[in-house]
Design a protein around this motif. Structure first.
Motif, PDB file in Angstrom:
ATOM      1  N   CYS A 224       0.792  -1.136   0.144  1.00 16.85           N
ATOM      2  CA  CYS A 224      -0.061  -0.188   0.086  1.00 16.85           C
ATOM      3  C   CYS A 224       0.886   1.556  -0.024  1.00 16.85           C
ATOM      4  N   VAL A 225       2.061   1.098   0.325  1.00 18.28           N
ATOM      5  CA  VAL A 225       2.836   2.507   0.475  1.00 18.28           C
ATOM      6  C   VAL A 225       4.177   2.336  -0.499  1.00 18.28           C
ATOM      7  N   GLN A 226       5.119   1.322   0.283  1.00 11.10           N
ATOM      8  CA  GLN A 226       6.364   1.376  -0.184  1.00 11.10           C
ATOM      9  C   GLN A 226       6.549   1.085  -1.863  1.00 11.10           C
ATOM     10  N   ARG A 227       5.672   0.039  -2.488  1.00 13.70           N
ATOM     11  CA  ARG A 227       5.780  -0.174  -3.788  1.00 13.70           C
ATOM     12  C   ARG A 227       4.811   0.838  -4.609  1.00 13.70           C
ATOM     13  N   VAL A 228       3.852   1.647  -3.764  1.00 11.67           N
ATOM     14  CA  VAL A 228       3.302   2.550  -4.396  1.00 11.67           C
ATOM     15  C   VAL A 228       4.118   3.685  -4.732  1.00 11.67           C
ATOM     16  N   PHE A 229       4.902   4.322  -3.971  1.00 10.36           N
ATOM     17  CA  PHE A 229       5.925   5.250  -4.167  1.00 10.36           C
ATOM     18  C   PHE A 229       6.856   4.934  -5.003  1.00 10.36           C
ATOM     19  N   GLU A 230       7.407   3.819  -5.104  1.00 13.15           N
ATOM     20  CA  GLU A 230       8.439   3.438  -6.137  1.00 13.15           C
ATOM     21  C   GLU A 230       7.874   3.226  -7.566  1.00 13.15           C
ATOM     22  N   ALA A 231       6.492   2.760  -7.650  1.00 12.54           N
ATOM     23  CA  ALA A 231       6.117   2.517  -9.032  1.00 12.54           C
ATOM     24  C   ALA A 231       5.533   4.008  -9.490  1.00 12.54           C
ATOM     25  N   ASN A 232       5.134   4.816  -8.618  1.00 14.97           N
ATOM     26  CA  ASN A 232       4.816   6.167  -9.056  1.00 14.97           C
ATOM     27  C   ASN A 232       5.944   6.897  -9.403  1.00 14.97           C
ATOM     28  N   SER A 233       7.125   6.752  -8.735  1.00 13.04           N
ATOM     29  CA  SER A 233       8.314   7.642  -9.138  1.00 13.04           C
ATOM     30  C   SER A 233       8.835   7.030 -10.526  1.00 13.04           C
ATOM     31  N   PHE A 234       8.852   5.898 -10.785  1.00 12.84           N
ATOM     32  CA  PHE A 234       9.176   5.462 -12.265  1.00 12.84           C
ATOM     33  C   PHE A 234       8.147   5.897 -13.211  1.00 12.84           C
ATOM     34  N   MET A 235       6.958   5.936 -12.804  1.00 15.22           N
ATOM     35  CA  MET A 235       5.994   6.575 -13.920  1.00 15.22           C
ATOM     36  C   MET A 235       6.223   7.829 -14.247  1.00 15.22           C
ATOM     37  N   GLY A 236       6.370   8.463 -12.987  1.00 17.40           N
ATOM     38  CA  GLY A 236       6.770  10.114 -13.178  1.00 17.40           C
ATOM     39  C   GLY A 236       8.084  10.119 -14.217  1.00 17.40           C
ATOM     40  N   LEU A 237       9.017   9.264 -13.944  1.00 13.67           N
ATOM     41  CA  LEU A 237      10.396   9.540 -14.657  1.00 13.67           C
ATOM     42  C   LEU A 237      10.029   9.120 -16.259  1.00 13.67           C
ATOM     43  N   LEU A 238       9.100   8.019 -16.191  1.00 14.39           N
ATOM     44  CA  LEU A 238       8.884   7.636 -17.666  1.00 14.39           C
ATOM     45  C   LEU A 238       8.209   8.733 -18.452  1.00 14.39           C
ATOM     46  N   GLU A 239       7.277   9.463 -17.836  1.00 13.39           N
ATOM     47  CA  GLU A 239       6.844  10.700 -18.437  1.00 13.39           C
ATOM     48  C   GLU A 239       7.736  11.513 -18.792  1.00 13.39           C
ATOM     49  N   ASN A 240       8.765  11.798 -17.950  1.00 11.14           N
ATOM     50  CA  ASN A 240       9.559  12.992 -18.061  1.00 11.14           C
ATOM     51  C   ASN A 240      10.796  12.615 -19.136  1.00 11.14           C
ATOM     52  N   VAL A 241      10.844  11.313 -19.295  1.00 13.05           N
ATOM     53  CA  VAL A 241      11.793  10.767 -20.299  1.00 13.05           C
ATOM     54  C   VAL A 241      11.111  11.068 -21.619  1.00 13.05           C
ATOM     55  N   ARG A 242       9.929  10.622 -21.764  1.00 12.10           N
ATOM     56  CA  ARG A 242       9.032  10.818 -23.137  1.00 12.10           C
ATOM     57  C   ARG A 242       8.817  12.234 -23.335  1.00 12.10           C
ATOM     58  N   ILE A 243       8.836  13.074 -22.654  1.00 14.54           N
ATOM     59  CA  ILE A 243       8.600  14.634 -22.953  1.00 14.54           C
ATOM     60  C   ILE A 243      10.000  14.938 -23.484  1.00 14.54           C
ATOM     61  N   ARG A 244      11.225  14.609 -22.717  1.00 16.71           N
ATOM     62  CA  ARG A 244      12.599  15.000 -23.135  1.00 16.71           C
ATOM     63  C   ARG A 244      12.882  14.331 -24.448  1.00 16.71           C
ATOM     64  N   LYS A 245      12.469  13.343 -24.919  1.00 17.38           N
ATOM     65  CA  LYS A 245      12.604  12.711 -26.021  1.00 17.38           C
ATOM     66  C   LYS A 245      12.102  13.538 -27.259  1.00 17.38           C
ATOM     67  N   MET A 246      11.048  14.115 -27.015  1.00 16.55           N
ATOM     68  CA  MET A 246      10.302  15.012 -27.916  1.00 16.55           C
ATOM     69  C   MET A 246      11.135  16.304 -28.270  1.00 16.55           C
ATOM     70  N   TYR A 247      11.902  16.598 -27.291  1.00 13.51           N
ATOM     71  CA  TYR A 247      12.530  17.909 -27.510  1.00 13.51           C
ATOM     72  C   TYR A 247      14.102  17.639 -27.310  1.00 13.51           C
ATOM     73  N   SER A 248      14.784  16.638 -27.603  1.00  9.02           N
ATOM     74  CA  SER A 248      15.797  16.154 -27.242  1.00  9.02           C
ATOM     75  C   SER A 248      17.003  16.901 -28.079  1.00  9.02           C
ATOM     76  N   GLY A 249      16.651  17.581 -29.139  1.00  5.95           N
ATOM     77  CA  GLY A 249      17.497  18.280 -29.795  1.00  5.95           C
ATOM     78  C   GLY A 249      17.740  19.828 -29.418  1.00  5.95           C
ATOM     79  N   LYS A 250      17.312  20.047 -28.010  1.00  3.66           N
ATOM     80  CA  LYS A 250      17.439  21.394 -27.698  1.00  3.66           C
ATOM     81  C   LYS A 250      17.720  21.140 -26.143  1.00  3.66           C
ATOM     82  N   PHE A 251      18.324  22.286 -25.549  1.00  3.60           N
ATOM     83  CA  PHE A 251      18.647  22.179 -24.199  1.00  3.60           C
ATOM     84  C   PHE A 251      17.617  23.055 -23.410  1.00  3.60           C
TER      85      PHE A 251
END
Length: 396
Positions: free
Chosen positions: A369-396
């Motif tokens: 209910c807690v530990q794995r939820v935190f961990e899963a949500n963190s990975f999900m947030g990172l996944l969304e961040n990476v996908r956004i970054r991929k769209m604009y990886s040609g820029k800083f």
């Protein structure tokens, strides 16, 4: 182009962890005495755990490095910075993923790994000094599948790169130092450099004939082999401690020297730490034509690999969450059976067994209910961040 100024730096993991360290008193005394000679402008240290060790360093460096900052985090982060020029700002950035409280034999969660930042004013230049100690490796390198913290280490390095990209514009130059527990060929090190536009001083140094720069499990270090080796496939050791840098528009930086430092304690046969210290000198200049670093050509493919690793880690977390729920259900059923039957007639034994089962069930439910939820949500947030970054990886 104006006249440049030099910035001399050193980073060292001091190996001050309680219970596992050796010869700490002798080693820290030597480290303090050597650093007090004033050869470096900025010093980043890791694993300075004991308050007495930090006090010793502060006392010895009070004349040469009167400005210092300890990054208080968790029980003790062990990370600190000493500077001979004013520290005008400081900040801490915590990682979204950092081991687990269940791993009592691993101190990463309890140290609450983070990225520390001090902003210094060095001879007219504003410089961000970032430092960190990324979560450790506990299995030999060739057993990568059993390295349960691989994805957390990758996440931390990826988050460092994002922080430097977003915060780095507040200074003329950015410097990143510390123990990254990541090999030069690792995905974590590659994406860290590519995403933040960083350069490794060891790759840029003019004195490239000084060796390959192994900083951990070095074959000349007297403490190598005292515990299990992570890099047993590499007899000379591995380079995992780094100094990296980048600049903003209008400034040019050149590495004029990088080498290993503080190699031996004279007349003792001891090393100052189980890691080797890394030193570097950067020449910083105003240059109106200089541009901010361009994105690496490798960045899109690296982001693809990072996304794949994070997705695998997310699925693994969900699988472990299911396992914990299944175990809690089985143990709950066993507890129910014990209470309704006379399988255990001895009241004391029945009470002890019931208490133990309740404790384990509670841990499993916390995991679900807690530990794995935190961990899963963190990975999900990172996944969304990476996908956004991929769209604009040609820029800083």
């Amino acid at each position: 182009m104006s006249m440049g100024v030099s910035l001399r730096m050193l980073t060292l993991n001091c190996w001050g962890v309680p219970l596992v360290t050796s010869d700490k008193t002798v080693r820290f005394k030597f480290i303090a005495e050597e650093l007090s000679k004033g050869e470096y402008d900025v010093i980043a240290l890791q694993e300075v755990i004991y308050t007495s060790d930090y006090t010793l360093l502060c006392d010895h460096l009070s004349l040469t490095h009167p400005f210092h900052h300890y990054f208080h985090s968790g029980i003790k982060s062990g990370v600190c910075i000493f500077s001979n020029c004013p520290i005008i700002e400081s900040a801490i950035f915590y990682y979204s993923l950092n081991s687990s409280p269940y791993k009592l034999n691993q101190l990463d969660w309890y140290a609450r790994r983070m990225l520390g930042l001090v902003k210094i004013k060095h001879k007219g230049f504003i410089i961000n000094i970032f430092t960190t100690h990324v979560c450790a490796i506990y299995t030999p390198l060739h057993y990568e599948k059993s390295d349960v913290l691989f994805s957390h280490r990758l996440a931390q390095c990826y988050e460092i790169s994002n922080i430097i990209r977003q915060v780095g514009t507040s200074a003329n130059v950015n410097v990143l130092m510390g123990d990254f527990n990541s090999e030069p060929f690792s995905l974590a090190k590659k994406v860290l450099m590519a995403n933040a536009g960083l350069k490794d001083v060891w790759d840029e140094r003019p004195n490239a004939d000084d060796g390959s720069g192994e900083t951990c499990e070095c074959d000349t270090n007297c403490y190598t082999g005292l515990v299990h080796r992570v890099y047993e496939q590499f007899p000379k050791g591995m380079r995992i401690d780094y100094i990296m840098y980048n600049t903003n528009s209008g400034y040019k930086v050149q590495c004029t020297d990088a080498r290993l430092a503080l190699r031996k304690i004279p007349h003792s046969g001891l090393n100052p730490s189980d890691h080797e210290a890394v030193s570097a000198t950067l020449e910083i200049q105003h240059c109106h034509d200089a541009q901010s670093p361009s994105p690496s050509n490798d960045l899109p493919s690296l982001l693809d690999n990072v996304e794949e690793k994070f997705l695998l880690a997310y699925n693994e977390v969900q699988h472990k969450r299911f396992q914990s729920a299944y175990l809690a259900a089985l143990l709950g059923l066993l507890l129910f059976v014990i209470q309704l039957t006379s399988i255990m007639d001895i009241i004391y034994a029945k009470f002890v067994m019931s208490a133990f089962l309740v404790l384990v069930i509670w841990i499993c439910l916390w995991d679900v209910c807690v530990q794995r939820v935190f961990e899963a949500n963190s990975f999900m947030g990172l996944l969304e961040n990476v996908r956004i970054r991929k769209m604009y990886s040609g820029k800083f």
